[in-house]
Design an enzyme around this catalytic site. Structure first.
Site: not given
Length: 302
Positions: A81-82, A129-130, A147, A153, A240
């Site tokens: 995804k990155d 997105r979230r 982040r 986190r 992103c």
């Protein structure tokens, strides 16, 4: 080959992924020595700003690719995804591993799911997105950028900075932290990032022995699914900087792809989905992207 050097980020999750690839390679060739080359990337170092503000997810790759160009590493392991939609020459992705659970995880020490959060609760996530999906479902929530690696986190949640945070289920599971998952946010109501939970291995396309070895790790079914998701994102010119979500799955004799584009500021969301009876992931991704644009996604992309 006698030795294979894997460039990897230094975070616990990145090291787990690289060690997993090393174990798979060792099962193919027990005499192969696999050496990890841990590195720090700009995406890991700059934590006081969002990824969108400092250049995007590609910042997790550049230093690792430079190591391959300098001959200091033979390949690199990434969360797919990155990885940008189109790699720059001379790089390729000969291996995409079997995908783990692509769902997002609702994590909280006090509340069982999103609907239990009190009005005005503070939720941490740096993903646009979230944020878009959170605002669409709970516009009353206060969202804060979060982040850092998984443990960082979680530490901020445990310190009381947030009432809940949203992470990837796969990352928590890989680190043995399944117990922290209070609720799995699953499709079709909640969509993950394109290619979420898939691990990819990158190498120079002109390094034929390395490419051939890594290709033996490739999981064809996973590659087809993530190609559909990434094709949709590519057609939308997603990054992103824009809340884009996608999820493909096998259904009957074909593929179904669900896509979403939204606004992180106000929670407006456009959804689309389509099905193709044959394995044509690129065309399916383009079709869903066209439907999203026809439904008004261009406003958010602009």
């Amino acid at each position: 080959m006698k030795i294979l050097r894997i460039a990897t980020r230094k975070s616990p999750l990145a090291l787990w992924q690289s060690e997993h690839v090393a174990a798979l390679l060792h099962s193919i060739d027990p005499e192969l020595e696999v050496v990890l080359v841990p590195m720090s990337t700009r995406g890991d170092e700059v934590l006081d700003r969002s990824l969108a503000a400092i250049g995007g997810k590609g910042l997790f790759l550049k230093e690792l690719e430079q190591a391959m160009l300098r001959g200091e590493a033979d390949c690199a392991v990434h969360s797919l995804k990155d990885v940008p939609m189109d790699l720059e020459p001379p790089f390729a992705l000969p291996a995409i591993l079997r995908r783990d659970d692509p769902a997002d995880a609702f994590v909280s020490n006090r509340y069982a799911d999103l609907d239990e959060l009190p009005e005005g609760a503070r939720v941490g996530t740096s993903s646009l997105r979230r944020q878009a999906q959170l605002r669409a479902r709970r516009p009353d929530l206060r969202l804060g950028d979060l982040r850092g690696n998984v443990n960082t986190r979680l530490a901020k949640l445990d310190a009381g900075d947030y009432d809940a945070i949203v992470l990837a289920c796969a990352g928590l599971s890989r680190l043995g932290l399944d117990a922290r998952i209070r609720k799995r946010l699953r499709p079709p109501h909640w969509l993950p990032a394109p290619a979420q939970a898939a691990v990819a291995v990158e190498c120079r396309i002109d390094a034929a022995p390395v490419h051939a070895l890594l290709a033996r790790l490739d999981h064809a079914d996973t590659r087809t699914l993530v190609e559909a998701e990434r094709a949709m994102n590519r057609a939308l010119h997603g990054s992103c900087h824009v809340p884009v979500a996608a999820f493909a799955e096998y259904e009957a004799e074909g593929l179904r792809l669900r896509g979403l584009v939204g606004s992180a500021s106000d929670g407006r969301i456009v959804r689309a989905e389509d099905f193709l009876p044959y394995r044509e992931p690129e065309r399916l991704g383009q079709q869903v992207a066209e439907q999203l644009l026809a439904a008004g996604a261009g406003e958010f992309l602009d």
